[in-house]
Write a protein that holds these residues in place. Sequence first.
Motif, PDB file in Angstrom:
ATOM      1  N   GLU A  57       0.874  -1.337   0.052  1.00 55.09           N
ATOM      2  CA  GLU A  57       0.047   0.012  -0.019  1.00 55.09           C
ATOM      3  C   GLU A  57       0.981   1.206  -0.127  1.00 55.09           C
ATOM      4  O   GLU A  57       0.643   2.241  -0.820  1.00 55.09           O
ATOM      5  N   ASP A  58       1.954   1.185   0.953  1.00 52.91           N
ATOM      6  CA  ASP A  58       2.602   2.342   0.947  1.00 52.91           C
ATOM      7  C   ASP A  58       3.439   2.607  -0.388  1.00 52.91           C
ATOM      8  O   ASP A  58       3.564   3.636  -0.811  1.00 52.91           O
ATOM      9  N   PHE A  61       1.069   4.022  -3.066  1.00 52.10           N
ATOM     10  CA  PHE A  61       0.862   5.632  -2.656  1.00 52.10           C
ATOM     11  C   PHE A  61       2.129   6.311  -3.276  1.00 52.10           C
ATOM     12  O   PHE A  61       1.943   7.466  -3.654  1.00 52.10           O
ATOM     13  N   THR A  64       2.093   6.435  -6.940  1.00 48.50           N
ATOM     14  CA  THR A  64       0.957   7.333  -7.450  1.00 48.50           C
ATOM     15  C   THR A  64       1.508   8.770  -7.488  1.00 48.50           C
ATOM     16  O   THR A  64       1.287   9.592  -8.323  1.00 48.50           O
ATOM     17  N   ASN A  65       2.017   9.135  -6.231  1.00 47.38           N
ATOM     18  CA  ASN A  65       2.787  10.681  -6.177  1.00 47.38           C
ATOM     19  C   ASN A  65       3.747  10.590  -7.009  1.00 47.38           C
ATOM     20  O   ASN A  65       3.890  11.958  -7.313  1.00 47.38           O
ATOM     21  N   GLN A  78      -2.053  11.381   2.117  1.00 46.36           N
ATOM     22  CA  GLN A  78      -2.368  10.184   2.590  1.00 46.36           C
ATOM     23  C   GLN A  78      -3.426  10.100   3.673  1.00 46.36           C
ATOM     24  O   GLN A  78      -3.442  11.112   4.697  1.00 46.36           O
ATOM     25  N   THR A  83      -8.119   5.061   3.621  1.00 46.73           N
ATOM     26  CA  THR A  83      -7.498   3.900   3.669  1.00 46.73           C
ATOM     27  C   THR A  83      -8.248   2.712   4.116  1.00 46.73           C
ATOM     28  O   THR A  83      -8.449   1.427   3.518  1.00 46.73           O
ATOM     29  N   LEU A 168      -5.693  10.500  -0.819  1.00 51.28           N
ATOM     30  CA  LEU A 168      -5.904   9.204  -1.057  1.00 51.28           C
ATOM     31  C   LEU A 168      -5.877   8.188  -0.128  1.00 51.28           C
ATOM     32  O   LEU A 168      -5.087   8.257   0.872  1.00 51.28           O
ATOM     33  N   VAL A 170      -5.267   4.007  -0.015  1.00 48.33           N
ATOM     34  CA  VAL A 170      -4.801   2.643  -0.883  1.00 48.33           C
ATOM     35  C   VAL A 170      -5.140   1.323   0.179  1.00 48.33           C
ATOM     36  O   VAL A 170      -4.627   1.483   1.458  1.00 48.33           O
ATOM     37  N   GLN A 183      -7.836   1.818  -4.709  1.00 48.25           N
ATOM     38  CA  GLN A 183      -7.683   3.510  -4.415  1.00 48.25           C
ATOM     39  C   GLN A 183      -8.885   4.000  -4.191  1.00 48.25           C
ATOM     40  O   GLN A 183      -9.666   4.009  -5.069  1.00 48.25           O
TER      41      GLN A 183
END
Length: 209
Positions: A57-58, A61, A64-65, A78, A83, A168, A170, A183
């Motif tokens: 997940e991290d 994230f 994505t950024n 975040q 989440t 966001l 995730v 997401q």
Amino acid sequence: MKSMVMKLMRVGFLVTVLFAVSLLAIPRLNQAFTPPVVQRPEAVLPPPGVKHLPKVEDLVFEMTNQARRAKGLAPLSQDDELTNVARAYSDDMLVRRFFDHTTPDGVSFDERISDHYRHRVKIMGENIWYASGYNLGKIHQVAKEIVDDWMSSPGHRDNILDPDFTHLGVGVSARHHTIRATQEFVGRTEPFNPGELITPWLINLRCSQ
């Protein structure tokens, strides 16, 4: 004449109330400020036989950024509440063995976010992903494939690169070697501050008099 007097009285009362509210919105000089205590929401626990993949997940994230920064867009924040919504939905898709933005009960993604997210938002979006046969120990490979697949799909890519989104969450869940990833995107609206709206209005009213 009486109606005019009553109107003036009502206007005077309204101005008095607005003035009092505006004073409450203005901090006093030399007044100590105590920041509010922000409580993080409790994490969603996976159902039996399902486990969450927080490291994946991290990475999703972060990737994505990275994609957003590459296009000159602001990174997303975040969000723990999102989440939770994302994890719960990935869990649900695994347990009930479906893959769709709408649950078998007919609940759409915007309804799910609205039901479990307490902030004011102006826009919402969702990306989902599934695959089977993965080695869950290869964290970076799994995360990269998730994001690469989304970036290769016009609709998912549009969500990732939408400049109106601000936050966001995730959620990546696994059952044996089957994975579901979600997401949840939102674009938050600015919090309402009465002082910002009322005080300038009063100032303009006084000048016009």
